[in-house]
Write an enzyme that holds these catalytic residues in place. Structure first.
Site, short mmCIF file in Angstrom:
data_model
loop_
_atom_site.label_atom_id
_atom_site.label_comp_id
_atom_site.label_asym_id
_atom_site.label_seq_id
_atom_site.Cartn_x
_atom_site.Cartn_y
_atom_site.Cartn_z
CE1 TYR A 32 -0.94 32.92 54.55
CE2 TYR A 32 1.35 33.62 54.49
CZ TYR A 32 0.53 32.71 55.30
OH TYR A 32 0.45 32.13 56.45
CE LYS A 146 -1.63 36.39 56.40
NZ LYS A 146 -1.63 35.61 58.10
CD GLU A 178 3.20 34.60 65.61
OE1 GLU A 178 2.43 35.51 65.31
OE2 GLU A 178 4.13 34.70 65.17
CG LEU A 202 1.17 38.22 60.96
CD1 LEU A 202 1.70 38.91 59.96
CD2 LEU A 202 0.23 37.25 60.63
#
Length: 284
Positions: A32, A146, A178, A202
């Site tokens: 996505y 992702k 993260e 990411l």
């Protein structure tokens, strides 16, 4: 309710139908993207679409559109829904077929869906800063994709919410990776530091914009792992994402960061980011 995309068609949301055996629903077998919309225009659309195709390739899935065709389709959706400031969500699954862990045959086509919604810029939070907690990073080892598999992220975000916090900053054996839905940064002695773009994070599009802004404005920016202790002892901490932009973090767990207010360099980056948004709008 607005219009949505189903494969290559824009249709009314009330008429959209997805098969119950869609592999995105049953396996999370898909990828996505979320693209920010400012003043009716998609921000950093090319970068998001590139990552969309890269994520699909990493899970051995072919996007059934070329990038030019897909960009035209999502831009038309934004136009038809008359979105001013908001976001576009798009996803691609491996399609609908009888439930089986093995990929279906080539006769099964991927399923593209997309929709838009109005999302105001988080101006108050950016001006005042937010609180965060630290949690173990329990995700898989391909965070660079992702993918639709976000359960660990959801659990971390929920834990943060239950503690009255905006974000959960994750770590693996003490090394910060993260946030649950953001990239994380520390600032110490004027230098910005963030985890390298490996399989453990990411590589956020906003993160990439920030790196370029730092290079253009002589702000020291380093991609190096840092420890939880560095996080708590930083002069400034901020997170970034498509919808959060450059978000100051003023407290982590019980530790106040700096003087408990958004720091000078974080505020500078916010101003540079807004200038980038305006520049992109004028260059379209």
């Amino acid at each position: 309710m607005g219009k949505v995309i189903i494969n290559d068609q824009i249709t009314e949301r009330s008429e959209a139908v997805i098969d119950i055996e869609d592999r995105g629903y049953q396996f999370g077998d898909g990828v996505y993207e979320v693209i920010r919309i400012y003043d009716g225009s998609l921000f950093t659309a090319e970068e998001h679409l590139n990552r969309f195709y890269q994520s699909a390739e990493k899970i051995k899935m072919i996007v059934p559109f070329d990038k030019k065709q897909l960009r035209a389709l999502v831009e038309q959706l934004v136009k038809e829904n008359q979105v001013k400031d908001g976001s576009l969500y798009m996803q691609l699954t491996r399609g609908a077929s009888p439930r089986n862990h093995v990929f279906p045959g080539e006769e099964i086509q991927p399923v593209l869906t997309a929709y838009t919604k109005e999302v105001p810029r988080p101006e108050e939070a950016m001006a005042n800063g937010v609180k965060a907690i630290v949690v173990d990073d329990i995700r898989w080892l391909r965070c660079d994709i992702k993918s639709l598999n976000l359960l660990p992220n959801i659990l971390a975000k929920q834990e943060a919410s239950e503690q009255g916090c905006f974000e959960a900053i994750q770590h693996r054996n003490g090394l910060v990776t993260e946030g649950s839905s953001s990239n994380a940064y520390i600032i110490k002695d004027g230098k910005i530091q963030t985890h390298p773009a490996t399989n453990l994070i990411l590589n956020g599009i906003t993160r990439q914009v920030i790196a370029k802004l730092c290079a253009e404005n002589d702000i020291p920016f380093s991609e190096e792992p840092f420890h939880i202790d560095d996080l708590f002892n930083a002069d400034e901490v901020f997170i970034s994402s498509t919808t959060s932009e450059v978000m100051p973090v003023i407290q982590i767990d019980e530790q106040v960061i700096g003087d408990g207010k958004p720091g000078r360099i974080t505020s500078q980056l916010q101003s540079l980011f807004v200038a980038k948004i305006e520049s992109d709008k004028h260059n379209k």
